[in-house]
Design a protein around this motif. Structure first.
Motif, PDB file in Angstrom:
ATOM      1  N   CYS A   1       1.034  -1.234  -0.058  1.00 56.81           N
ATOM      2  CA  CYS A   1      -0.238   0.176   0.143  1.00 56.81           C
ATOM      3  C   CYS A   1       0.389   1.418   0.110  1.00 56.81           C
ATOM      4  CB  CYS A   1      -0.708  -0.266   1.548  1.00 56.81           C
ATOM      5  SG  CYS A   1      -2.389  -1.070   1.128  1.00 56.81           S
ATOM      6  N   VAL A   2       2.227   1.208   0.648  1.00 54.95           N
ATOM      7  CA  VAL A   2       3.147   2.373   1.122  1.00 54.95           C
ATOM      8  C   VAL A   2       3.614   2.868  -0.687  1.00 54.95           C
ATOM      9  CG1 VAL A   2       5.053   3.148   1.550  1.00 54.95           C
ATOM     10  CG2 VAL A   2       3.762   2.108   3.339  1.00 54.95           C
ATOM     11  N   VAL A   3       4.167   1.466  -1.585  1.00 53.85           N
ATOM     12  CA  VAL A   3       4.504   1.724  -2.997  1.00 53.85           C
ATOM     13  C   VAL A   3       3.259   1.882  -3.830  1.00 53.85           C
ATOM     14  CG1 VAL A   3       5.288   1.091  -4.019  1.00 53.85           C
ATOM     15  CG2 VAL A   3       6.096  -0.211  -2.942  1.00 53.85           C
ATOM     16  N   ALA A   4       2.223   1.748  -3.315  1.00 52.06           N
ATOM     17  CA  ALA A   4       0.888   1.895  -4.271  1.00 52.06           C
ATOM     18  C   ALA A   4       0.417   3.503  -4.044  1.00 52.06           C
ATOM     19  CB  ALA A   4      -0.544   1.420  -4.025  1.00 52.06           C
ATOM     20  N   VAL A   5       0.675   3.812  -2.684  1.00 48.96           N
ATOM     21  CA  VAL A   5       0.452   5.339  -2.907  1.00 48.96           C
ATOM     22  C   VAL A   5       1.569   6.838  -3.290  1.00 48.96           C
ATOM     23  CG1 VAL A   5       0.380   7.109  -0.642  1.00 48.96           C
ATOM     24  CG2 VAL A   5      -0.875   5.497  -0.297  1.00 48.96           C
ATOM     25  N   VAL A   6       2.517   6.129  -2.832  1.00 48.89           N
ATOM     26  CA  VAL A   6       4.001   6.396  -3.769  1.00 48.89           C
ATOM     27  C   VAL A   6       3.533   7.036  -5.532  1.00 48.89           C
ATOM     28  CG1 VAL A   6       6.223   6.573  -4.075  1.00 48.89           C
ATOM     29  CG2 VAL A   6       6.089   6.467  -1.887  1.00 48.89           C
ATOM     30  N   ASN A   7       3.275   6.036  -5.981  1.00 52.02           N
ATOM     31  CA  ASN A   7       3.244   5.518  -7.399  1.00 52.02           C
ATOM     32  C   ASN A   7       1.761   6.580  -7.505  1.00 52.02           C
ATOM     33  OD1 ASN A   7       3.525   4.094  -9.975  1.00 52.02           O
ATOM     34  ND2 ASN A   7       2.517   2.462  -9.454  1.00 52.02           N
ATOM     35  N   VAL A   8       0.872   6.711  -6.963  1.00 55.02           N
ATOM     36  CA  VAL A   8      -0.441   7.317  -6.982  1.00 55.02           C
ATOM     37  C   VAL A   8       0.080   8.499  -7.373  1.00 55.02           C
ATOM     38  CG1 VAL A   8      -3.000   8.339  -6.788  1.00 55.02           C
ATOM     39  CG2 VAL A   8      -2.444   5.958  -6.375  1.00 55.02           C
ATOM     40  N   SER A   9       0.468   9.239  -6.090  1.00 51.78           N
ATOM     41  CA  SER A   9       1.384  10.320  -5.987  1.00 51.78           C
ATOM     42  C   SER A   9       1.735  11.661  -6.525  1.00 51.78           C
ATOM     43  CB  SER A   9       1.865  10.674  -4.448  1.00 51.78           C
ATOM     44  OG  SER A   9       1.242  10.653  -3.275  1.00 51.78           O
ATOM     45  N   ILE A  10       2.947   9.592  -7.401  1.00 54.06           N
ATOM     46  CA  ILE A  10       3.686  10.368  -9.171  1.00 54.06           C
ATOM     47  C   ILE A  10       2.444  10.802  -9.909  1.00 54.06           C
ATOM     48  CG2 ILE A  10       4.948   9.788 -10.165  1.00 54.06           C
ATOM     49  CD1 ILE A  10       6.755   8.105  -8.406  1.00 54.06           C
ATOM     50  N   SER A  11       1.895  10.254  -9.752  1.00 49.83           N
ATOM     51  CA  SER A  11       0.719  10.060 -11.123  1.00 49.83           C
ATOM     52  C   SER A  11      -0.397  10.929 -10.943  1.00 49.83           C
ATOM     53  CB  SER A  11      -0.260   8.963 -12.012  1.00 49.83           C
ATOM     54  OG  SER A  11       0.582   7.917 -11.335  1.00 49.83           O
ATOM     55  N   VAL A  12      -0.797  12.045  -9.915  1.00 48.21           N
ATOM     56  CA  VAL A  12      -1.828  12.547  -9.450  1.00 48.21           C
ATOM     57  C   VAL A  12      -0.571  14.097  -9.508  1.00 48.21           C
ATOM     58  CG1 VAL A  12      -3.670  14.079  -8.100  1.00 48.21           C
ATOM     59  CG2 VAL A  12      -3.310  11.411  -8.187  1.00 48.21           C
ATOM     60  N   GLY A  13       0.501  14.383  -9.269  1.00 47.28           N
ATOM     61  CA  GLY A  13       1.467  15.087  -9.206  1.00 47.28           C
ATOM     62  C   GLY A  13       1.983  15.761 -10.503  1.00 47.28           C
ATOM     63  N   LEU A  14       1.656  14.975 -11.318  1.00 50.77           N
ATOM     64  CA  LEU A  14       2.283  14.977 -12.940  1.00 50.77           C
ATOM     65  C   LEU A  14       1.254  15.415 -13.474  1.00 50.77           C
ATOM     66  CD1 LEU A  14       4.592  11.969 -13.882  1.00 50.77           C
ATOM     67  CD2 LEU A  14       5.335  14.371 -13.599  1.00 50.77           C
ATOM     68  N   TYR A  15       0.116  14.925 -13.066  1.00 45.99           N
ATOM     69  CA  TYR A  15      -1.026  15.506 -13.406  1.00 45.99           C
ATOM     70  C   TYR A  15      -1.681  17.118 -13.336  1.00 45.99           C
ATOM     71  CZ  TYR A  15      -5.372  16.673 -15.442  1.00 45.99           C
ATOM     72  OH  TYR A  15      -7.322  16.258 -15.276  1.00 45.99           O
ATOM     73  N   GLY A  16      -0.963  17.395 -12.121  1.00 49.39           N
ATOM     74  CA  GLY A  16      -1.515  19.002 -11.320  1.00 49.39           C
ATOM     75  C   GLY A  16      -0.613  19.455 -12.308  1.00 49.39           C
ATOM     76  N   LEU A  17       0.677  19.123 -12.634  1.00 41.53           N
ATOM     77  CA  LEU A  17       1.551  19.780 -12.893  1.00 41.53           C
ATOM     78  C   LEU A  17       1.133  20.195 -14.287  1.00 41.53           C
ATOM     79  CD1 LEU A  17       5.099  21.436 -13.323  1.00 41.53           C
ATOM     80  CD2 LEU A  17       5.879  19.456 -13.888  1.00 41.53           C
ATOM     81  N   TYR A  18       1.223  19.552 -15.256  1.00 41.50           N
ATOM     82  CA  TYR A  18       0.283  19.473 -16.351  1.00 41.50           C
ATOM     83  C   TYR A  18      -0.712  20.314 -16.879  1.00 41.50           C
ATOM     84  CZ  TYR A  18      -1.839  18.545 -20.318  1.00 41.50           C
ATOM     85  OH  TYR A  18      -2.739  18.865 -22.274  1.00 41.50           O
ATOM     86  N   ARG A  19      -1.757  20.182 -15.426  1.00 39.52           N
ATOM     87  CA  ARG A  19      -2.855  21.335 -15.654  1.00 39.52           C
ATOM     88  C   ARG A  19      -1.878  23.346 -15.860  1.00 39.52           C
ATOM     89  NH1 ARG A  19      -7.812  20.896 -17.638  1.00 39.52           N
ATOM     90  NH2 ARG A  19      -8.037  21.763 -16.451  1.00 39.52           N
ATOM     91  N   VAL A  20      -1.663  22.864 -14.653  1.00 39.92           N
ATOM     92  CA  VAL A  20      -0.790  24.023 -14.302  1.00 39.92           C
ATOM     93  C   VAL A  20       0.054  24.745 -15.468  1.00 39.92           C
ATOM     94  CG1 VAL A  20       0.542  25.560 -13.078  1.00 39.92           C
ATOM     95  CG2 VAL A  20      -0.683  23.970 -12.117  1.00 39.92           C
ATOM     96  N   VAL A  21       1.079  23.781 -16.261  1.00 42.24           N
ATOM     97  CA  VAL A  21       1.289  23.989 -17.243  1.00 42.24           C
ATOM     98  C   VAL A  21       0.605  24.741 -18.156  1.00 42.24           C
ATOM     99  CG1 VAL A  21       3.434  23.713 -19.055  1.00 42.24           C
ATOM    100  CG2 VAL A  21       3.900  22.747 -16.559  1.00 42.24           C
ATOM    101  N   SER A  22      -0.126  24.207 -18.817  1.00 42.73           N
ATOM    102  CA  SER A  22      -0.840  24.077 -19.931  1.00 42.73           C
ATOM    103  C   SER A  22      -2.125  25.701 -19.682  1.00 42.73           C
ATOM    104  CB  SER A  22      -1.703  23.111 -19.957  1.00 42.73           C
ATOM    105  OG  SER A  22      -2.899  22.973 -18.858  1.00 42.73           O
ATOM    106  N   LEU A  23      -2.138  25.734 -18.757  1.00 40.07           N
ATOM    107  CA  LEU A  23      -3.699  26.873 -18.480  1.00 40.07           C
ATOM    108  C   LEU A  23      -2.516  28.010 -18.090  1.00 40.07           C
ATOM    109  CD1 LEU A  23      -5.083  25.455 -15.226  1.00 40.07           C
ATOM    110  CD2 LEU A  23      -6.079  26.129 -17.543  1.00 40.07           C
ATOM    111  N   ARG A  24      -0.657  27.968 -17.480  1.00 33.99           N
ATOM    112  CA  ARG A  24      -0.483  28.874 -17.862  1.00 33.99           C
ATOM    113  C   ARG A  24      -0.026  29.997 -19.282  1.00 33.99           C
ATOM    114  NH1 ARG A  24       4.033  29.342 -12.897  1.00 33.99           N
ATOM    115  NH2 ARG A  24       2.495  29.763 -11.128  1.00 33.99           N
ATOM    116  N   ALA A  25      -0.116  28.760 -20.168  1.00 31.94           N
ATOM    117  CA  ALA A  25       0.348  28.904 -21.422  1.00 31.94           C
ATOM    118  C   ALA A  25      -0.644  29.095 -22.583  1.00 31.94           C
ATOM    119  CB  ALA A  25       1.090  26.938 -22.165  1.00 31.94           C
ATOM    120  N   GLY A  26      -1.835  28.617 -22.145  1.00 34.95           N
ATOM    121  CA  GLY A  26      -3.311  29.051 -22.833  1.00 34.95           C
ATOM    122  C   GLY A  26      -3.635  28.352 -23.870  1.00 34.95           C
ATOM    123  N   ALA A  27      -3.015  26.437 -23.039  1.00 36.91           N
ATOM    124  CA  ALA A  27      -3.554  25.641 -23.430  1.00 36.91           C
ATOM    125  C   ALA A  27      -5.859  25.195 -23.467  1.00 36.91           C
ATOM    126  CB  ALA A  27      -2.668  24.289 -23.729  1.00 36.91           C
TER     127      ALA A  27
END
Length: 260
Positions: free
Chosen positions: A234-260
């Motif tokens: 479960c610890v490894v699963a939480v880390v894996n999910v956190s990385i995926s969610v973090g990347l998605y959040g980063l993508y959303r922030v970058v795309s919004l700032r870029a006006g995409a």
């Protein structure tokens, strides 16, 4: 206003039941060691293990390398399908839509007939190496880049290409100056999707039989099924999910700032 709120209740309830509640159980189990009580000791044990660090590094470099490979290969194939006239181009584009529905293990199974130990060139045992896993992931995930690129190219004004060609621009210059800027949003979308999917890919690594390749999803499997270490899994699963969610959040922030 109240009606709109009522319409949100069913999807939120389904999301909570099928996703949020099981995820909450995984997080809860990750802080409940076998000795009882609530503790962060499972996190300390997992983070201190060499197997976790190796799996994390393997997951990251495989995902990044696969994404780069898919972007390069997908862009090249999309250019050929969209702009190079050849018989069957439309059929190839339709096949890509069907290909997206294939499970990952099916593509890996097909590669086993070529690179497996009993395959056409099985004496190399290529598919059981990290490079074999990388090849399988690029083979499977490249259409996830091609599909948005073809959609973007379909909206491209061909008059721009004709004008550039009439002015004497070479094909590579047209691709770099006219086509590539229009393809950047599609490349970003497809690349982000491929990166997240590769971070969580399990079937390809499992079916290749690459014993020396342990990713985070494979580590979850081994800890839960082979070692019966459910808090650690479960610890490894939480880390894996956190990385995926973090990347998605980063993508959303970058795309919004870029006006995409």
């Amino acid at each position: 206003m109240h009606r709109r709120l009522l319409w949100t209740v069913p999807p939120v309830a389904v999301l909570t039941l099928l996703f949020l509640y099981p995820l909450a159980l995984v997080v809860q189990q990750s802080v409940q060691p076998d000795t009882g009580g609530t503790s962060l000791q499972p996190y300390a044990d997992v983070f201190a293990s060499e197997a976790f660090r190796h799996a994390l590094w393997t997951t990251v470099w495989l995902a990044l390398a696969s994404t780069v490979g898919c972007l390069v290969l997908g862009f090249a194939l999309s250019l050929v399908i969209a702009f190079v006239p050849f018989p069957g181009a439309k059929a190839v584009a339709r096949f890509i839509d069907v290909y997206l529905s294939f499970p990952s293990f099916l593509i890996t199974l097909a590669l086993l007939f070529i690179y497996g130990t009993t395959g056409i060139i099985g004496s190399f045992q290529f598919l059981t190496t990290p490079w074999g896993v990388l090849l399988a992931e690029i083979t499977y995930f490249t259409p996830f880049v091609i599909r948005p690129l073809l959609a973007a190219f379909a909206q491209l004004d061909t008059a721009q290409l004709e004008a550039a060609g009439s002015l004497g621009a070479r094909p590579l210059r047209i691709v770099r100056r006219v086509i590539l800027p229009e393809a950047v949003p599609a490349l970003a979308a497809g690349g982000s999707l491929v990166l997240v999917l590769c971070l969580n890919e399990f079937g390809i690594v499992l079916f290749t039989g690459a014993k020396g390749v342990t990713t985070l999803p494979m580590l979850v499997y081994s800890k839960a099924i082979l070692e019966s270490d459910y808090p650690g899994a479960c610890v490894v699963a939480v880390v894996n999910v956190s990385i995926s969610v973090g990347l998605y959040g980063l993508y959303r922030v970058v795309s919004l700032r870029a006006g995409a």
